[in-house]
Design an enzyme around this catalytic site. Sequence first.
Site, mmCIF file in Angstrom:
data_model
loop_
_atom_site.group_PDB
_atom_site.id
_atom_site.type_symbol
_atom_site.label_atom_id
_atom_site.label_comp_id
_atom_site.label_asym_id
_atom_site.label_seq_id
_atom_site.Cartn_x
_atom_site.Cartn_y
_atom_site.Cartn_z
ATOM 1 N N GLU A 177 0.818 -1.217 0.000
ATOM 2 C CA GLU A 177 0.000 0.000 0.000
ATOM 3 C C GLU A 177 0.849 1.263 0.000
ATOM 4 O O GLU A 177 1.313 1.692 1.050
ATOM 5 C CB GLU A 177 -0.925 0.017 1.232
ATOM 6 N N LYS A 219 -2.715 -2.232 -2.867
ATOM 7 C CA LYS A 219 -3.732 -1.363 -2.256
ATOM 8 C C LYS A 219 -3.374 0.057 -2.647
ATOM 9 O O LYS A 219 -2.338 0.588 -2.228
ATOM 10 C CB LYS A 219 -3.747 -1.541 -0.733
ATOM 11 N N SER A 261 -9.906 4.296 1.205
ATOM 12 C CA SER A 261 -10.837 5.420 1.058
ATOM 13 C C SER A 261 -10.152 6.752 1.345
ATOM 14 O O SER A 261 -10.554 7.782 0.779
ATOM 15 C CB SER A 261 -12.096 5.221 1.904
ATOM 16 N N GLY A 262 -9.174 6.769 2.227
ATOM 17 C CA GLY A 262 -8.300 7.931 2.377
ATOM 18 C C GLY A 262 -8.932 9.232 2.828
ATOM 19 O O GLY A 262 -8.354 10.295 2.594
ATOM 20 N N GLY A 263 -10.127 9.183 3.436
ATOM 21 C CA GLY A 263 -10.760 10.421 3.886
ATOM 22 C C GLY A 263 -11.864 10.898 2.954
ATOM 23 O O GLY A 263 -12.466 11.946 3.183
ATOM 24 N N ARG A 292 -12.254 3.905 6.951
ATOM 25 C CA ARG A 292 -13.255 4.897 7.335
ATOM 26 C C ARG A 292 -14.553 4.764 6.537
ATOM 27 O O ARG A 292 -15.644 4.835 7.095
ATOM 28 C CB ARG A 292 -12.681 6.317 7.170
HETATM 29 P P1 13P Z 1 -9.059 4.293 4.910
HETATM 30 O O1 13P Z 1 -9.989 3.601 3.936
HETATM 31 O O2 13P Z 1 -9.753 4.896 6.086
HETATM 32 O O3 13P Z 1 -8.123 5.232 4.193
HETATM 33 O O4 13P Z 1 -8.161 3.158 5.552
HETATM 34 C C1 13P Z 1 -7.679 2.142 4.788
HETATM 35 C C2 13P Z 1 -6.376 1.689 5.291
HETATM 36 O O5 13P Z 1 -6.200 0.550 5.651
HETATM 37 C C3 13P Z 1 -5.286 2.663 5.332
HETATM 38 O O6 13P Z 1 -4.090 1.993 5.525
#
Ligand code: 13P
Length: 337
Positions: A177, A219, A261-263, A292
Amino acid sequence: MSIDQLESIAQAIVAPGKGIIAIDESHGTIKKRFDEVGIENSEENRRAYREMLLTAPGLSEHISGAILYDETIRQSTRQGQAFTEVMTEAGILPGIKVDLGAKPLAGFPGELVTEGLDGLRGRLAEYARLGAKFAKWRAVITIAEDTPSSTCIEANNHALGRYAALCQEAGLVPMVEPEVLLDGDHDIEVCYEVTEAVLRSLFASLYEQSIMLEGAILKASMVLPGKNCSQQASAEEVAEATIRCLKSAVPAVLPGIVFLSGGQSDEDATAHLNAINQMGPHPWPLSFSYGRAMQQAALKLWADDSEGQYEQAQKTVVTRARANGQAALGQWSGPSG
Ligand code: 13P
């Protein structure tokens, strides 16, 4: 663990209409989420909250796996059944976050490098014994006036390559990721250029470390304008830029890509994934691994201890899983659908 098993686990992660729920928040991150809803960040509250999510009836219909935190993979339900056992019975693959967090990169103010390689071989062996089938390592790339530097991109991708090699040695599918953060006022083209450079360097590093791509999952972050950019993009623009970027940098042999999702809001995360899949077919299944955007509505309900809210919270996380599962097929019919 044979190579074939890594391949079939990777394929199961991105099975049609399924994706991942990320519940691997560190103690610091879950504290932020709990603070917002007035819940004390105790070990028991973390356990109870994650039990609510993992035991939601029907979750496995659209969820192929869940990413756990070190504490969580060792925890059990109130009745005493190990979370990993509950998951395996439901057909949900246990995953584990194995990086130790992003720390300031010495000599490069404002940039981060993810730590956690020391002792990783031993930790992976233990997680495999505890039932983990895949592992996640998150690198963080920040877009600003003078960043990201090539030093930051390469340092992070070198670590991702080393981590991925150790995962495959331990029989775990690496979920690599490299998150390009949404923070900033940059436009979508800047995000495109940075994401493309990061992904090209990542796959060069995976190649360098002899990673078997058939047994790995990417990811990725979507290509989006910065949160504070005055010109926001339509779902079609996000989808078009994201697909163009992935096609230019990610080998077709990879079994699948899941997005963080990143916010983004719940609805944007689903609408963007849906638009991406409506533009298919693509070289890989494109699904979700949301933290999130899977949890925030359910967390609010769970935090409210009035009668019936526990079941409502479980229904809500399943509703989010269903919407994202449909979006992974390009079949989401909108917020009211
Ligand atoms: P978010 O979807 O909240 O960004 O989190 C995913 C995640 O695992 C970040 O490392």
